[in-house]
Design a protein around this motif. Structure first.
Motif, PDB file in Angstrom:
ATOM      1  N   THR A 281      85.246  43.750   1.581  1.00 22.04           N
ATOM      2  CA  THR A 281      84.954  43.164   3.396  1.00 22.04           C
ATOM      3  C   THR A 281      84.130  42.286   3.885  1.00 22.04           C
ATOM      4  O   THR A 281      85.112  41.805   4.540  1.00 22.04           O
ATOM      5  CB  THR A 281      84.577  44.725   4.528  1.00 22.04           C
ATOM      6  OG1 THR A 281      85.236  45.792   3.696  1.00 22.04           O
ATOM      7  CG2 THR A 281      84.384  44.062   5.462  1.00 22.04           C
ATOM      8  N   MET A 285      87.877  40.101   3.967  1.00 23.48           N
ATOM      9  CA  MET A 285      88.322  40.415   5.421  1.00 23.48           C
ATOM     10  C   MET A 285      89.093  39.179   6.055  1.00 23.48           C
ATOM     11  O   MET A 285      89.921  39.635   6.812  1.00 23.48           O
ATOM     12  CB  MET A 285      87.022  41.949   5.913  1.00 23.48           C
ATOM     13  CG  MET A 285      88.723  42.195   6.872  1.00 23.48           C
ATOM     14  SD  MET A 285      87.626  44.016   7.743  1.00 23.48           S
ATOM     15  CE  MET A 285      86.457  43.316   8.597  1.00 23.48           C
ATOM     16  N   THR A 306      83.016  45.158  12.531  1.00 20.95           N
ATOM     17  CA  THR A 306      82.410  45.489  11.223  1.00 20.95           C
ATOM     18  C   THR A 306      81.543  45.989  10.747  1.00 20.95           C
ATOM     19  O   THR A 306      80.731  46.957  10.486  1.00 20.95           O
ATOM     20  CB  THR A 306      83.585  45.264   9.968  1.00 20.95           C
ATOM     21  OG1 THR A 306      85.581  44.993  10.365  1.00 20.95           O
ATOM     22  CG2 THR A 306      83.665  45.570   8.612  1.00 20.95           C
ATOM     23  N   LEU A 360      87.189  50.300   9.351  1.00 19.64           N
ATOM     24  CA  LEU A 360      86.626  49.759   8.019  1.00 19.64           C
ATOM     25  C   LEU A 360      84.908  49.965   8.339  1.00 19.64           C
ATOM     26  O   LEU A 360      84.339  49.938   7.276  1.00 19.64           O
ATOM     27  CB  LEU A 360      87.227  48.807   7.747  1.00 19.64           C
ATOM     28  CG  LEU A 360      88.293  48.617   7.310  1.00 19.64           C
ATOM     29  CD1 LEU A 360      88.809  47.430   6.749  1.00 19.64           C
ATOM     30  CD2 LEU A 360      88.332  49.493   5.866  1.00 19.64           C
ATOM     31  N   ASN A 364      81.859  51.837   6.093  1.00 21.07           N
ATOM     32  CA  ASN A 364      81.546  50.696   5.271  1.00 21.07           C
ATOM     33  C   ASN A 364      79.914  51.655   5.541  1.00 21.07           C
ATOM     34  O   ASN A 364      78.052  51.266   5.069  1.00 21.07           O
ATOM     35  CB  ASN A 364      80.722  49.062   6.054  1.00 21.07           C
ATOM     36  CG  ASN A 364      81.910  48.950   4.963  1.00 21.07           C
ATOM     37  OD1 ASN A 364      82.693  49.242   3.929  1.00 21.07           O
ATOM     38  ND2 ASN A 364      82.564  46.826   5.254  1.00 21.07           N
TER      39      ASN A 364
END
Length: 449
Positions: A281, A285, A306, A360, A364
């Motif tokens: 990520t 990402m 995120t 996401l 995480n």
């Protein structure tokens, strides 16, 4: 996830004794005032250090396309670059306790901040991919040792405020992570559009973090005595525990055969898979959104969203987990959020970008959950320390190939379909092993068998 990354990459261990000149001055005239200023300086050092523990990663993620173009870097090499953080955490983090015993925790953290500053300043101007990788490794080495030792310093200097100081530290870490993702691209554009300048400017924040630690460079770290604790434990426990306490009295910890414990293995694999998702990520990402047509600045903000999800959830998830006998339902809920986020990235990456970023970010937060379960799956302090070391060292090794494989698939397939499919596929075993790790068992019982 990143909100409690403070511990994502730290081992649970018995804190060494940190001695500073201020500690010796506490009983002298003006000693109380000196002590107060020492504590303020420590708080400043802790906050500034936490701010520096992720910009080396997320600032690169925001400018990865420019870095690749500037260095002529292939997708496979870019994948190798995004695998460097877990590799450094696995290799250099193990060295931190030994370095602290020899040189002092304050000195090692100070050197770590200096390494971050030097690595971030040097890597954009190193003149090639190899030099860029070397500079990144230097910066991440500083991150790794600081990751391990900062919670130890918090526990020693603030024993009655561990929760509040850890919360402050976690928020600062999440803020630094999100800030680097959000403002690197706008600052780069403001400073003339050079990606070298955009990456190097974060070295200034690391230089600022060196200064509060300078008075502690001469501090000494010595192993703590455990004689009184061992004596008390012997009076209240059975023969087996008395034997364990005797080992503590000699300064030794009873060794558990973690490889015999299914729970320890489940936790190690769970830790490794959630770390894989986190580094994919952070590294990729923003590039996924940019390839979908999202402007570079907005892609950085999406990555920041995120990362910043870890601030509130890092406080909520551990408290909820400790109230449940089985943490499996939380694992499954986070996994479902991850699968939904990856599905959105595959089907409509630009149209629902903000929703996928939030989902996401929730997924995480498996990181603070993993650390909470480490503390719950062992019955004794030494057991927690050994389980933490086993789960984290094994987990970081497991996480190394993931970002590299994403880069290889991206290069050879020419798109993000296969990489996103890989991310989704890895979420399934993460949910399975996390569910197994969440069962109400202890590694002491399993290792004894």
């Amino acid at each position: 996830m990143m909100g409690l990354m403070v511990s994502e990459e730290t081992r649970t261990m018995t804190p060494p004794t940190v001695r500073s000149p201020a500690a010796h001055d506490a009983g002298k005239p003006g000693g109380a005032s000196t002590r107060a200023w020492t504590m303020r300086l420590l708080v400043l050092g802790i906050v500034l250090s936490a701010l520096n523990l992720r910009p080396a990663i997320t600032s690169l993620g925001a400018l990865l396309e420019e870095v690749r173009d500037g260095l002529g870097m292939s997708g496979s090499v870019a994948g190798l670059l995004t695998s460097v953080p877990p590799l450094c955490f696995a290799v250099f983090g193990v060295m931190a306790p030994r370095l602290a015993r020899r040189f002092g925790a304050g000195a090692v953290v100070c050197a770590g901040m200096a390494a971050i500053a030097t690595g971030l300043l040097v890597r954009p101007y190193a003149g090639g991919t190899a030099g860029f990788l070397a500079g990144s490794a230097l910066a991440l080495m500083g991150v790794a040792v600081s990751n391990v030792l900062m919670p130890v310093i918090v526990k020693h200097w603030f024993p009655d405020r561990v929760g509040s100081m850890t919360g402050l530290y976690s928020m600062a870490l999440a803020l630094g992570t999100a800030l680097a993702a959000a403002v690197t691209v706008p600052l780069t554009d403001t400073l003339g559009g050079s990606w070298q300048t955009g990456l190097a400017l974060w070295s200034g924040l690391a230089v600022a973090a060196v200064l509060p630690w300078l008075p502690f460079v001469r501090g000494r770290v010595t192993p703590p005595g455990a004689g009184e604790e061992a004596a008390g434990s012997t009076q209240t426990r059975g023969p087996a525990s008395a034997s364990v306490s005797a080992e503590h009295a000699r300064g030794e910890a009873p060794r558990l055969r973690m490889a015999r414990s299914r729970t320890a293995w489940a936790l190690a694999v769970f830790f490794g898979l959630q770390a894989t998702a986190a580094y994919i990520t952070m590294g990729w990402m923003a590039q996924i959104f940019r390839d979908a047509g999202v402007p570079a600045g907005t892609a950085g903000l999406l990555l920041a969203v995120t990362m910043v999800m870890g601030v509130p959830l890092a406080f909520v998830i551990p408290r909820l987990a400790t109230r449940l006998p089985h943490q499996g339902p939380i694992v499954l809920a986070l996994g479902v959020c991850g699968l939904a986020g990856y599905s959105g990235l595959y089907l409509a990456p630009a149209a629902g970008a903000w929703a996928w970023a939030v989902l996401l970010g929730v997924a995480n937060c498996a990181f603070p959950l993993a650390l909470t379960m480490v503390g719950m799956r062992a019955r004794t302090g030494p057991g927690v320390a050994q389980l933490s070391a086993f789960a984290q060292s094994t987990g970081y090794l497991i996480s190394i190939p993931g970002p590299l494989l994403v880069g290889v698939l991206y290069q050879h397939s020419g798109g993000w379909g296969l990489p996103i499919a890989l991310m989704s596929a890895l979420m399934v075993p993460q949910m399975v092993v996390g569910f197994l790790a969440g069962r109400d068992r202890t590694v002491e019982d399993e290792a004894a068998r």
